[in-house]
Design a protein around this motif. Structure first.
Motif, short mmCIF file in Angstrom:
data_model
loop_
_atom_site.label_atom_id
_atom_site.label_comp_id
_atom_site.label_asym_id
_atom_site.label_seq_id
_atom_site.Cartn_x
_atom_site.Cartn_y
_atom_site.Cartn_z
N ALA A 172 0.68 -0.97 0.06
CA ALA A 172 0.08 0.07 -0.08
C ALA A 172 0.81 1.35 -0.15
N PRO A 173 2.06 1.41 0.91
CA PRO A 173 2.73 2.68 0.63
C PRO A 173 3.46 2.87 -0.51
N ALA A 174 3.67 1.91 -1.47
CA ALA A 174 4.07 1.89 -2.74
C ALA A 174 3.09 2.34 -3.84
N LEU A 192 10.95 -3.07 -9.29
CA LEU A 192 12.28 -2.89 -8.61
C LEU A 192 12.24 -1.41 -8.17
N ALA A 193 11.57 -0.38 -8.69
CA ALA A 193 11.08 0.77 -7.90
C ALA A 193 10.45 0.97 -6.62
N VAL A 194 9.51 -0.23 -6.74
CA VAL A 194 8.52 -0.39 -5.69
C VAL A 194 9.34 -0.93 -4.51
N GLU A 195 10.46 -1.94 -4.86
CA GLU A 195 11.18 -2.85 -3.84
C GLU A 195 12.06 -1.45 -3.36
N ASN A 196 12.71 -0.72 -4.03
CA ASN A 196 13.72 0.49 -3.61
C ASN A 196 12.97 1.48 -2.76
N HIS A 197 11.67 1.98 -3.17
CA HIS A 197 11.04 2.73 -2.40
C HIS A 197 10.41 2.22 -0.79
N PRO A 255 12.11 -6.12 0.64
CA PRO A 255 13.63 -5.83 0.37
C PRO A 255 14.50 -6.18 1.57
N ASP A 256 13.72 -6.74 2.62
CA ASP A 256 14.77 -7.07 4.00
C ASP A 256 14.63 -8.45 3.83
N THR A 257 13.48 -9.18 3.79
CA THR A 257 13.52 -10.60 3.79
C THR A 257 13.58 -11.36 2.61
N GLY A 258 13.25 -10.79 1.58
CA GLY A 258 12.91 -11.32 0.25
C GLY A 258 11.44 -12.11 0.23
N ALA A 259 10.84 -11.98 1.19
CA ALA A 259 9.50 -12.58 1.01
C ALA A 259 8.69 -12.06 0.02
N LEU A 319 13.58 2.31 1.06
CA LEU A 319 14.09 3.70 1.68
C LEU A 319 13.12 4.04 2.69
N LEU A 320 11.98 3.73 2.66
CA LEU A 320 10.77 4.16 3.59
C LEU A 320 11.27 3.57 5.16
N ARG A 321 12.01 2.28 5.01
CA ARG A 321 12.54 1.83 6.13
C ARG A 321 13.77 2.23 6.68
N LEU A 322 14.49 2.56 5.80
CA LEU A 322 15.64 3.22 6.12
C LEU A 322 15.96 4.73 6.74
#
Length: 442
Positions: free
Chosen positions: A91-93, A221-226, A190-194, A229-232
């Motif tokens: 949802a955030p992406a 790829l843009a969604v995963e990066n987004h 992006p963290d767990t690969g799930a 970034l939000l988590r970072l």
């Protein structure tokens, strides 16, 4: 291989072009032979059917998928699609997906879909005309487009294999989907690969072009990066605490559904009177006096003392912190299946309204106010379904007539019987149903 199967394979070879590459006509022929059991696609070379498609056809058949289905079936999440969207990790992406795909799809004849990891469609956006056409095969939010449910299709098979995939026209297992082509790419945490879900682009032949795959791949790829970034940065949009949810449609016992501190759903069964009260309070956020509530619940025999006793018992079920008195009202917003239906109808989303409409409101209730609301809701859903027929969209009517409440809707069956969009077999079936209704009614 028997002589019949050998002839079938020879037929397929004849239909292929001189280059050995599959044509749409040859592929349809192979599909027909496969679903009728006349050919084993695993024995054919890869120029006839792509191996990834052949294996998907075999899985679809093994799972019992009917190639003549009218489209995907509602998933178990269909009744709570709004809550599932709110809580889903993708949802955030969604703004990223809309900017990269949806904004350019609104007038290009394609639709963009985002699915959950189990194949449930969460969002379907894009070209309005294409969306209306896609509704005919139930390509709508809340539908289950997993491979095990809908057969070979780009989002479902991409999720099954956990890899990007394109499906061209006749490669689809279900015949109703074969006019479409699609491209889908899974999206991972992006963290767990799930596996979180998939992004899909569906339309005409261009929807499965090479450049389309590159675009959908880049979006994933843009969604995963987004998300990373939000988590970072610590700005991840956490799903809001789920509101209490009231379930009051259909024949099942009414329930009050909440989420505990560990995110597990908890359901408390409600008495009929408590369900009546919660429905009325949800429809009257301004609050109701004990006298007014007594009249709404029973305009003859209920007194204020009984109402107060019921409210005291109700507090023990849902929590005293949720109920105010003088007047009686809910102290925090809740969601409900009846509210989901009305909300969908308010924005003209007939498909979502049908998915959320699980049956009449509290059918055992004798409250006059509940009876009026029950009639209002049923008539509103039915009226919206018939309005869609005037726009040439018969898919909602078919689903309505398949429901327990719609099976005896003679006017609805008459509309289906006289529609020019219905084939001879469908018209004959509708005529037979009408004859049965007329016999039963004398």
């Amino acid at each position: 291989m028997g002589p019949g199967a050998a002839r079938s394979v020879n037929t397929v070879r004849t239909l292929r072009g001189p280059s050995g590459r599959e044509s749409s006509r040859a592929l349809r022929a192979v599909h027909e032979l496969f679903v009728s059991g006349e050919v084993d696609v695993s024995t054919l070379d890869s120029t006839t059917v792509r191996p990834v498609v052949a294996k998907s056809w075999q899985r679809s058949l093994a799972k019992g998928v009917d190639p003549d289905l009218d489209g995907a079936r509602p998933s178990s999440a269909a009744l709570s699609i709004a809550r599932l969207r709110d809580a889903h990790p993708l949802a955030p992406a969604l703004p990223v997906i809309r900017r990269l795909l949806v904004d350019d799809a609104v007038d290009s004849g394609v639709v963009v879909a985002v699915t959950a990891a189990d194949g449930t469609l969460l969002w379907v956006e894009g070209d309005p005309k294409a969306r209306r056409r896609a509704e005919a095969m139930n390509f709508v939010p809340g539908a289950d487009w997993s491979e095990r449910s809908a057969g070979t299709n780009a989002p479902g098979t991409a999720l099954a294999l956990d890899r990007e995939l394109q499906i061209h026209g006749s490669e689809h297992f279900s015949r109703i989907v074969q006019p479409w082509s699609c491209t889908a790419t899974p999206v991972h945490d992006p963290d767990t690969g799930a596996l979180l879900g998939a992004i899909d682009l569906t339309g005409g032949p261009q929807a499965a072009a090479a450049q389309t795959l590159a675009l959908v791949r880049a979006t994933a790829l843009a969604v995963e990066n987004h998300l990373a970034l939000l988590r970072l940065t610590g700005t991840t949009v956490q799903p809001a605490t789920r509101k209490p949810h009231l379930v009051v449609l259909g024949a099942d016992r009414p329930r009050w559904v909440t989420t505990d501190e560990y995110g597990h759903l908890r359901a408390a069964m409600l008495t009929g009177r408590h369900a009546d009260i919660l429905v009325l309070l949800s429809r009257h956020p301004e609050g109701l006096s004990a006298d007014h509530l007594a009249v709404l619940l029973d305009d003859r025999d209920l007194d204020v003392v009984t109402v107060r006793a019921e409210m005291s018992r109700l507090r023990k079920v849902i929590g005293a912190e949720l109920l105010e008195s003088r007047p009686y009202r809910l102290l925090m917003p809740i969601t409900s299946d009846i509210g989901e239906v009305f909300d969908a109808l308010d924005i003209g989303d007939v498909e979502s309204a049908l998915a959320a409409y699980h049956g009449p409101l509290l059918p055992q209730s004798v409250s006059p106010s509940i009876a009026r609301l029950r009639t209002q809701l049923s008539a509103s859903v039915r009226g919206a379904v018939l309005a869609e027929c005037h726009r040439g969209n018969l898919a909602p009517l078919r689903r309505w007539l398949d429901s327990p409440e719609g099976r005896d809707d003679r006017d609805g069956w008459q509309v289906l019987h006289t529609s020019a969009a219905v084939g001879p077999v469908g018209r004959a079936q509708a005529g037979g149903h009408l004859a049965g209704l007329d016999f039963e009614l004398g």
